[in-house]
Design a protein around this motif. Structure first.
Motif, PDB file in Angstrom:
ATOM      1  N   TYR A  91      25.715 -41.759 -46.864  1.00 21.27           N
ATOM      2  CA  TYR A  91      25.130 -42.325 -45.661  1.00 21.27           C
ATOM      3  C   TYR A  91      25.210 -41.322 -44.528  1.00 21.27           C
ATOM      4  CZ  TYR A  91      25.979 -46.807 -48.039  1.00 21.27           C
ATOM      5  OH  TYR A  91      26.006 -47.838 -48.936  1.00 21.27           O
ATOM      6  N   CYS A  92      24.175 -41.256 -43.728  1.00 24.01           N
ATOM      7  CA  CYS A  92      24.318 -40.517 -42.486  1.00 24.01           C
ATOM      8  C   CYS A  92      24.472 -41.514 -41.346  1.00 24.01           C
ATOM      9  CB  CYS A  92      23.161 -39.557 -42.232  1.00 24.01           C
ATOM     10  SG  CYS A  92      21.590 -40.307 -41.845  1.00 24.01           S
ATOM     11  N   ALA A  93      25.145 -41.073 -40.316  1.00 18.39           N
ATOM     12  CA  ALA A  93      25.436 -41.920 -39.165  1.00 18.39           C
ATOM     13  C   ALA A  93      25.389 -41.061 -37.911  1.00 18.39           C
ATOM     14  CB  ALA A  93      26.803 -42.570 -39.322  1.00 18.39           C
ATOM     15  N   GLN A 105      34.399 -44.051 -39.023  1.00 18.86           N
ATOM     16  CA  GLN A 105      33.056 -44.618 -39.178  1.00 18.86           C
ATOM     17  C   GLN A 105      32.773 -45.720 -38.170  1.00 18.86           C
ATOM     18  OE1 GLN A 105      32.597 -46.811 -43.007  1.00 18.86           O
ATOM     19  NE2 GLN A 105      34.651 -46.032 -43.426  1.00 18.86           N
ATOM     20  N   TYR A 108      30.623 -44.779 -35.018  1.00 21.21           N
ATOM     21  CA  TYR A 108      29.201 -44.429 -35.104  1.00 21.21           C
ATOM     22  C   TYR A 108      28.339 -45.664 -34.854  1.00 21.21           C
ATOM     23  CZ  TYR A 108      30.478 -39.894 -37.054  1.00 21.21           C
ATOM     24  OH  TYR A 108      30.983 -38.634 -37.229  1.00 21.21           O
ATOM     25  N   TRP A 111      23.255 -46.068 -38.387  1.00 20.89           N
ATOM     26  CA  TRP A 111      23.462 -45.771 -39.803  1.00 20.89           C
ATOM     27  C   TRP A 111      22.145 -45.805 -40.560  1.00 20.89           C
ATOM     28  CZ3 TRP A 111      28.125 -44.637 -42.199  1.00 20.89           C
ATOM     29  CH2 TRP A 111      29.259 -44.755 -41.391  1.00 20.89           C
TER      30      TRP A 111
END
Length: 121
Positions: A91-93, A105, A108, A111
């Motif tokens: 996953y990018c965040a 996490q 952030y 997502w």
């Protein structure tokens, strides 16, 4: 901010993949996290908005490289020397974070949906 990951797939042990995260705005820190089957999501790497500062989790140091192209609004994760234990949804965040919090996490705000990476022998 809408983040879209791409580049996942299946690869053999020792191979390489490059993940892309589109939609990351210039002023945001962007991170990559991963969740392996049966495990909690964990930090992988992050890059500050200017692109000059990068951070890595110990298991991926020397193998993964995070970079960004602000003109394209895209952050990349180059993954080399892949191992079976790298198998996960990645996953990018993104968010406005200070250095001391970029591995968390919960810090952030945005997502992506994730992209699956499978490493097999």
């Amino acid at each position: 901010v809408q983040l879209v990951e791409s580049g996942g797939g299946s690869v053999q042990v020792g191979g390489s993949l490059r993940l892309s995260c589109e939609g990351s705005e210039r002023g945001l820190t962007t991170g990559w996290f991963r969740q392996a089957p049966g495990k909690e999501r964990e930090f992988v790497a992050a890059i500050k908005s200017g692109g000059g500062s990068t951070y890595y989790a110990d298991p991926v140091k020397e193998r993964f490289v995070i970079s960004r192209n602000n003109a394209k609004g895209t952050v990349y994760l180059q993954m080399n020397s892949l191992k079976a234990e790298d198998t996960a949804i990645y996953y990018c965040a993104a968010g406005s974070l200070i250095t001391s919090t970029l591995r968390e996490q919960s810090r952030y705000n945005y997502w992506g949906q994730g992209t699956l990476v499978t490493v097999s022998s």
